[in-house]
Scaffold this active site. Sequence first.
Site, PDB file in Angstrom:
ATOM      1  N   TYR A   1     -21.652  17.795 -13.387  1.00 48.37           N
ATOM      2  CA  TYR A   1     -21.495  17.083 -12.123  1.00 48.37           C
ATOM      3  C   TYR A   1     -22.644  17.464 -11.194  1.00 48.37           C
ATOM      4  O   TYR A   1     -22.566  18.456 -10.463  1.00 48.37           O
ATOM      5  CB  TYR A   1     -20.170  17.457 -11.454  1.00 48.37           C
TER       6      TYR A   1
ATOM      7  N   PRO B   1      -8.625   8.472 -10.617  1.00 49.11           N
ATOM      8  CA  PRO B   1      -7.296   7.994 -10.211  1.00 49.11           C
ATOM      9  C   PRO B   1      -7.340   6.791  -9.292  1.00 49.11           C
ATOM     10  O   PRO B   1      -6.350   6.054  -9.193  1.00 49.11           O
ATOM     11  CB  PRO B   1      -6.690   9.213  -9.501  1.00 49.11           C
TER      12      PRO B   1
ATOM     13  N   GLY C   1      -9.882   4.478  -9.610  1.00 47.87           N
ATOM     14  CA  GLY C   1     -10.767   3.511 -10.241  1.00 47.87           C
ATOM     15  C   GLY C   1     -12.134   4.060 -10.550  1.00 47.87           C
ATOM     16  O   GLY C   1     -12.782   3.636 -11.499  1.00 47.87           O
TER      17      GLY C   1
ATOM     18  N   PRO D   1      -6.025   1.442 -11.648  1.00 48.88           N
ATOM     19  CA  PRO D   1      -4.823   1.289 -12.469  1.00 48.88           C
ATOM     20  C   PRO D   1      -3.810   0.334 -11.875  1.00 48.88           C
ATOM     21  O   PRO D   1      -2.863  -0.047 -12.554  1.00 48.88           O
ATOM     22  CB  PRO D   1      -4.265   2.714 -12.528  1.00 48.88           C
ATOM     23  N   LEU D   2      -3.970  -0.065 -10.601  1.00 50.55           N
ATOM     24  CA  LEU D   2      -3.016  -0.945  -9.943  1.00 50.55           C
ATOM     25  C   LEU D   2      -3.681  -2.244  -9.532  1.00 50.55           C
ATOM     26  O   LEU D   2      -4.868  -2.275  -9.201  1.00 50.55           O
ATOM     27  CB  LEU D   2      -2.420  -0.257  -8.705  1.00 50.55           C
TER      28      LEU D   2
END
Length: 290
Positions: A68, A216, A218, A225-226
Site C-alpha cells: 500500500y 466494502p 466498492g 455490493p448494494l
Amino acid sequence: MPADTMSVMTIKTFSLGGELTINRLGFGAMRLAMGTFAGPARDPETGIAVLRRAVELGVNHIDTAGFYGRDAVWANELIHTALTPYRDDLVIATKVGPLPGPNGVPSGQATADQLRGLVEADLRCLGLNRLDLVYLRVGGMTGPGGESIAERFAVLAELRAEGLIKHLGVSNVDGAQLAEARAIAPVAAVQNRHTGDMGLLAESEEAGIAYVPYFPLGGGVGSGPLDAERLGKVAARLGATTAQVAIASLLATSPTVLAIPGTGSLEHLEENLAANDLSLSDEDLSDLRG
C-alpha cells in the site's frame, strides 16, 4: 445467517482468534498513501492525522499491507509514525502475496520462497516484533482462482510457529482454498470482496472466523455490493449518507463480519465511523437487498 439482524447490529466487537477483542468497525489503510495504486501519492501529514483521529474515535483494528504505497508515501510507515508507541489493544492486520509491477499496481504474486522476506519487511516498517494478523492474499482482482495455496500458506504457518505472527488469515479465496489452509494451521480471518459467497460466510461464522470484506464501499473499481438506487432511498429516509448505510448494512449481515472502510480524508473518516451508531430496521434491510 442470524435471523435477528437488530441483535447482530448491537454486537460491536469480535474476538479475533478467540483472544483479541476488536471493534467490528475498523479502518483500511490502502487510501492513506494514494487514491489508487496508479497514484498520485497523498500528503503524508494528512494520512498521519487520519490515523490518529481513527484511533481517537475508537478504531482498534487497522488493515494494511506492505504494497500500500506510492513513491515515497507508504501506509506502513505512516502507521508507524502516527501510532507508535502502539496502544495495547490495537490490532494491526497485514497481507502478503501481491507484488507491485513497474506501474505500482500489485499485479505479480510472490512465491513461497519470497513470503518470509515480505513478512520481515512488514515487521521492520511497522516497528513490531510480531504481527497480530497476516493474510495470504492470492490471485488477482477478479476473484478466487482456485489454485492450491498449501505451499504458500505453510510458509506463513512456519512463521507463526516461530512467533513472528500471532494469527493467520486468507484473502480472495474460495471454500476449497479455505479448507486447504485450515488443514495446515488455524485460520482467524477471511478477507474476500464483499459478502457474495454466503456459503463461505456461513462457514466462517460457524467456525468463529472473522469475515472481512475488502472494498466494502466498492473501492472505486466497479459497483458496490448494494444497488445505488436502493441505497439512496434508505439513506434519504434515515437522514444518513449512503456510505453510512452501506457500512451499517454490512455489519448487520453477520456478527462475524468486520468492516474496514478506508479513506485519506478526515471528513470521510468521521462520516464512516458514525455508521457504528446507525440502526437499520428490517424494512431498511429488505429495501437494500431487494
